[in-house]
Motif scaffolding. Sequence first.
Motif, PDB file in Angstrom:
ATOM      1  N   CYS A 178       0.879  -1.312   0.027  1.00 58.61           N
ATOM      2  CA  CYS A 178       0.040   0.129   0.051  1.00 58.61           C
ATOM      3  C   CYS A 178       0.878   1.197  -0.178  1.00 58.61           C
ATOM      4  CB  CYS A 178      -1.043   0.036   1.336  1.00 58.61           C
ATOM      5  SG  CYS A 178      -2.091   1.343   1.386  1.00 58.61           S
ATOM      6  N   LYS A 205      -4.282   6.890   0.951  1.00 53.68           N
ATOM      7  CA  LYS A 205      -3.912   5.608  -0.043  1.00 53.68           C
ATOM      8  C   LYS A 205      -3.830   5.904  -1.625  1.00 53.68           C
ATOM      9  CE  LYS A 205      -6.008   2.058   3.139  1.00 53.68           C
ATOM     10  NZ  LYS A 205      -6.883   1.150   3.170  1.00 53.68           N
ATOM     11  N   GLU A 234      -2.727   0.276  -3.878  1.00 51.05           N
ATOM     12  CA  GLU A 234      -2.744  -0.903  -3.277  1.00 51.05           C
ATOM     13  C   GLU A 234      -2.738  -2.263  -4.381  1.00 51.05           C
ATOM     14  OE1 GLU A 234      -5.734  -1.908  -0.111  1.00 51.05           O
ATOM     15  OE2 GLU A 234      -6.521  -0.011  -0.555  1.00 51.05           O
ATOM     16  N   TYR A 258      -3.756  -1.988   6.853  1.00 51.92           N
ATOM     17  CA  TYR A 258      -3.200  -0.862   6.241  1.00 51.92           C
ATOM     18  C   TYR A 258      -3.574   0.487   6.952  1.00 51.92           C
ATOM     19  CZ  TYR A 258      -1.820  -3.272   2.153  1.00 51.92           C
ATOM     20  OH  TYR A 258      -1.195  -4.395   1.320  1.00 51.92           O
TER      21      TYR A 258
END
Length: 374
Positions: free
Chosen positions: A26, A34, A37, A106
């Motif tokens: 990630c 983010k 991914e 994450y």
Amino acid sequence: MNKKEVLEIRKQFSPENCAITRICGCYVDGDKEKRLEFKEAFLSLPEEETFKYYDIFKRTLSGTLGKNLINMGFPLEQELKGGTQDFLMQLKNSKLTDDMLVSEFYDKVIEYYDFGEHYLILLIHAAYDVPGRSSDGSEMFDASDSVYDYILCSICPVTLSKAGLCYNALKNSIEDRVRDWIVADPANGFLYPAFNDRSTDLHNILYYSKKPEELKDYFIEMVLGCSEIMSAGNQKESFQHILTNTLGDDCDYTVVKTIHENLNEMIEEAKEEPEPLSLDKQDVKRLLNKSGVTEEQMESFDKDYDENIGAGTSLLASNITNLRKFNIKTPDIVVQVNPERTDLVDVQVIDGRRCLVIPIDDQVEINGISVNPR
């Protein structure tokens, strides 16, 4: 984990020994968003990429035990349902195929990892078929005792390459270089479960920090759920504070030099041991007594130790002394002495003044210039 056990797992990060089944990642920007991914079967990656990943994983298990690599245990409450150890167990047991669990991991890292810049979270699952050992210690690869099933997390800063000029071979020209985002060596990471006594230890974890003084305590507490630990620098400062309080006005050069010499001697005697030398409260007390500290001076030692370090907390000997350096410092002068030759420096009263006395021979240099000492 000791040095041999860490090295045994590091050896798995090579084409010949690879036991990695899956890799997930990630990419997080400086605003904690983010950006990317991904998840792959590790062996499906291009060969040139796998070698770069191997380097990252090896560095996540590098450095000095007790400074960069720290063994930590889970408090009992974290092993109950809903605890951090329970969550890491689920993550490991899923072999990183449960997207919801991986995404939740994450989110935990992003929430509690204080970095402020771009970084990459890498997570791998591996299953190491632990070879048995014969009576002489050699490995028997056809006699596996167990499978060590684990996850390794590496948190790597991502930095923008420097601006500059480059040569374009296609155009045969010098031009402005395109700046890229480069994945750097890991700053932090962990191995779970620990590989103790060459087998799975679900109650412990091995934590990595590239900078021993930046352990990311909040991340350790909230994501890993482990008890507060003392960094190498904090151990040294606490030990120095205890010495100052214990000795008071009697904290003279001779006593401190003797403590340093005795500590280094203990480390030298234990250098072949797989575990780094650690000292509990009673060990430190014996060290001070051996170095000339009197029982009268030790009256407040127990209280100072408990308040500054903790009654049940041990110190790593390598964290509270320096094998490579022995410095004597005044407001205007710093004298660096070979740690093995501290006997060359003495304190004497000359013409009514306390002086550091250093004998010299025929080899004396000042700013690189040889001078005649006579």
